[in-house]
Design a protein around this motif. Sequence first.
Motif: not given
Length: 92
Positions: A88-92, A65-75
Amino acid sequence: MRTIIMTSALLAIGLAAPAMADDSDNRCASSADGRIVAASEVSKGLEGLGYRVDRIETEHGCYEVRAVNDSGFPIEAVYARVTGELVQARLR
């Protein structure tokens, strides 16, 4: 502030999980009965945490999954298809 806390929590869970190379066979293996969690359920879960899901792909038995939160942090996050569990999760 809530967004930063959610991002931190999601990443902490992902960082605490073993790396995909170590445990992907177990967590992303198919179930005996062939049941899987729908990609839409994974997407709804992330949207509930304040993320906008850009893409969900199936790779090696997991959802990537690629996603972005409302503050613009992509993961980038990896979820087991059988359980819907975050692997697993990490910042892009």
